[in-house]
Design an enzyme around this catalytic site. Structure first.
Site, PDB file in Angstrom:
ATOM      1  N   GLN A  15       0.824  -1.210   0.000  1.00 36.17           N
ATOM      2  CA  GLN A  15       0.000   0.000   0.000  1.00 36.17           C
ATOM      3  C   GLN A  15       0.857   1.260   0.000  1.00 36.17           C
ATOM      4  O   GLN A  15       1.886   1.341   0.660  1.00 36.17           O
ATOM      5  CB  GLN A  15      -0.921   0.003   1.216  1.00 36.17           C
ATOM      6  CG  GLN A  15      -2.105  -0.921   1.050  1.00 36.17           C
ATOM      7  CD  GLN A  15      -3.117  -0.803   2.177  1.00 36.17           C
ATOM      8  OE1 GLN A  15      -3.204  -1.672   3.023  1.00 36.17           O
ATOM      9  NE2 GLN A  15      -3.875   0.271   2.168  1.00 36.17           N
ATOM     10  N   SER A  96       4.966  -5.512   3.305  1.00 37.02           N
ATOM     11  CA  SER A  96       3.630  -5.599   3.887  1.00 37.02           C
ATOM     12  C   SER A  96       2.715  -6.418   2.973  1.00 37.02           C
ATOM     13  O   SER A  96       2.934  -7.610   2.774  1.00 37.02           O
ATOM     14  CB  SER A  96       3.078  -4.196   4.156  1.00 37.02           C
ATOM     15  OG  SER A  96       1.898  -4.248   4.929  1.00 37.02           O
ATOM     16  N   LEU A  97       1.708  -5.798   2.371  1.00 33.01           N
ATOM     17  CA  LEU A  97       0.812  -6.506   1.459  1.00 33.01           C
ATOM     18  C   LEU A  97       1.597  -7.250   0.376  1.00 33.01           C
ATOM     19  O   LEU A  97       1.211  -8.342  -0.058  1.00 33.01           O
ATOM     20  CB  LEU A  97      -0.145  -5.514   0.800  1.00 33.01           C
ATOM     21  CG  LEU A  97      -0.925  -6.083  -0.380  1.00 33.01           C
ATOM     22  CD1 LEU A  97      -2.064  -6.921   0.119  1.00 33.01           C
ATOM     23  CD2 LEU A  97      -1.381  -5.000  -1.317  1.00 33.01           C
ATOM     24  N   ARG A 121      -8.340  -9.224   4.525  1.00 31.16           N
ATOM     25  CA  ARG A 121      -7.345  -8.530   5.355  1.00 31.16           C
ATOM     26  C   ARG A 121      -7.626  -7.029   5.378  1.00 31.16           C
ATOM     27  O   ARG A 121      -7.595  -6.386   6.423  1.00 31.16           O
ATOM     28  CB  ARG A 121      -5.943  -8.803   4.789  1.00 31.16           C
ATOM     29  CG  ARG A 121      -4.767  -8.190   5.544  1.00 31.16           C
ATOM     30  CD  ARG A 121      -3.483  -8.628   4.842  1.00 31.16           C
ATOM     31  NE  ARG A 121      -2.275  -8.173   5.482  1.00 31.16           N
ATOM     32  CZ  ARG A 121      -1.593  -7.077   5.161  1.00 31.16           C
ATOM     33  NH1 ARG A 121      -2.063  -6.289   4.186  1.00 31.16           N
ATOM     34  NH2 ARG A 121      -0.479  -6.737   5.776  1.00 31.16           N
ATOM     35  N   HIS A 205       0.602  -2.563  11.323  1.00 31.60           N
ATOM     36  CA  HIS A 205       1.878  -2.979  11.908  1.00 31.60           C
ATOM     37  C   HIS A 205       2.119  -2.432  13.317  1.00 31.60           C
ATOM     38  O   HIS A 205       3.232  -2.085  13.670  1.00 31.60           O
ATOM     39  CB  HIS A 205       3.030  -2.627  10.961  1.00 31.60           C
ATOM     40  CG  HIS A 205       2.855  -3.197   9.597  1.00 31.60           C
ATOM     41  ND1 HIS A 205       2.845  -4.555   9.357  1.00 31.60           N
ATOM     42  CD2 HIS A 205       2.616  -2.602   8.397  1.00 31.60           C
ATOM     43  CE1 HIS A 205       2.633  -4.765   8.065  1.00 31.60           C
ATOM     44  NE2 HIS A 205       2.486  -3.609   7.468  1.00 31.60           N
ATOM     45  N   GLN A 254       2.538 -10.447  11.065  1.00 30.73           N
ATOM     46  CA  GLN A 254       2.916  -9.274  10.272  1.00 30.73           C
ATOM     47  C   GLN A 254       1.957  -8.108  10.480  1.00 30.73           C
ATOM     48  O   GLN A 254       2.356  -6.941  10.456  1.00 30.73           O
ATOM     49  CB  GLN A 254       2.949  -9.662   8.790  1.00 30.73           C
ATOM     50  CG  GLN A 254       3.522  -8.602   7.869  1.00 30.73           C
ATOM     51  CD  GLN A 254       2.747  -8.490   6.574  1.00 30.73           C
ATOM     52  OE1 GLN A 254       1.575  -8.135   6.575  1.00 30.73           O
ATOM     53  NE2 GLN A 254       3.418  -8.781   5.467  1.00 30.73           N
TER      54      GLN A 254
END
Length: 315
Positions: A15, A96-97, A121, A205, A254
């Site tokens: 993102q 991340s993603l 998610r 996070h 994560q």
């Protein structure tokens, strides 16, 4: 695993790399990209490619839409690379993603399952913290320990922590809105070159995502996973995992753990990667990667870049 035979490492953006019209030029000559979006659209029940190309921007920036859109962009770009004769990378990671894209490309996770996962998610992340109660901010120009100290000193009993270790001197923090605002003021007083709130809809996070992570674990438990065919380094500790159950655990953790991107890219170089290629829209990771290691770092989200990296050889 401590040697990747002087080959190419691929990294996948998350993102923040989305934009209306992303990958349009590359898609014009690589049908794999719109085809990959079409597969995602079948899962989601709406035209994801049309939304990414025409907007509106506010719709694309909704977390539950952004996540499948970027997954499709990352995987589509990777498929275009392979279809054009690009050599298979020897090491993968995603920010991340982007970690989900890395697992798809490593053949550990089915693509359509991944679309379902990241859409869920995004929904859980968005629902975890009411609008306006959480925040993230980028802190530039301070060392890791200084930023960590700022977070400790300004939390005042609220949730506040380093969320992304993106590059030396560039850390993103996350937590409650009030705590993040206090930290911004303290970081500026400590000499930060820049400290600014990010335009994100969910504070990822950090511990605010623990409840979402628990719900996500339930969804993830029903999704088949395999041992990756290509090593994938995970955000939580920059380590690889072969056991599908350990991969599940890393994906759940994560959500509320910091992204250790600096460690990840350094490990790629330490293991012998000859270059690091960003696979997906934009060049956000390439800019970070160049500040972390001395090996060549490049992106393939635009036709000219795609052709240049394809022509530069290497495995």
């Amino acid at each position: 695993m401590n040697d990747v035979s002087n080959g190419t490492a691929f990294v996948f953006p998350g993102q923040g790399s989305q934009s209306v019209g992303m990958l349009k030029a590359l898609a014009a000559s690589h049908a794999q990209i719109p085809d990959t979006f079409r597969e995602a659209s079948e899962v989601l029940g709406y035209d994801l490619w049309e939304l990414t190309q025409s907007g509106p921007e506010e719709a694309l920036n909704r977390t539950a839409v952004t996540q499948p859109a970027l997954l499709a962009a990352d995987v589509g770009c990777y498929r275009a690379w392979g279809a054009s004769g690009g050599a298979q990378p020897v090491l993968l990671a995603g920010h991340s993603l982007g970690e989900f894209a890395a697992l798809v490309c490593a053949e550990a996770l089915d693509y359509k399952d991944a679309v379902r996962l990241v859409a869920r998610r995004g929904e859980l992340m968005q629902a975890a913290v009411p609008e306006g109660e959480g925040a993230m901010a980028a802190i530039l120009g301070l060392g890791d320990e200084v930023v960590e100290g700022v977070c400790r000193d300004t939390a005042q009993g609220e949730i506040l922590a380093a969320a992304n270790y993106n590059a030396p001197g560039q850390i993103v923090i996350a937590g409650t809105k009030a705590a993040v605002e206090r930290a911004i003021s303290a970081a500026r007083a400590a000499g930060a070159r820049r400290a600014v709130v990010l335009a994100v809809s969910a504070p990822s996070h950090c511990a605010l995502m623990r409840e979402a992570a628990g719900q996500f674990a339930e969804t993830l438990a029903a999704i088949p996973l395999k041992s990756p065919a290509v090593p994938v380094l995970h955000n939580v500790d920059a380590a690889r995992r072969l056991d599908p159950e350990l991969i599940r655990e890393a994906l759940v953790n994560q959500l509320f753990s910091p992204v250790r991107w600096v460690e990840t890219i350094r490990r790629m170089a330490d293991w012998g990667a000859s270059r690091v290629v960003e696979c997906g829209p934009g060049k956000v990771l390439t800019g970070l990667n160049k500040r972390i290691v001395d090996v060549p770092c490049m992106a393939i989200g635009e036709p000219a870049d795609f052709g240049a990296v394809m022509g530069s050889g290497g495995n």
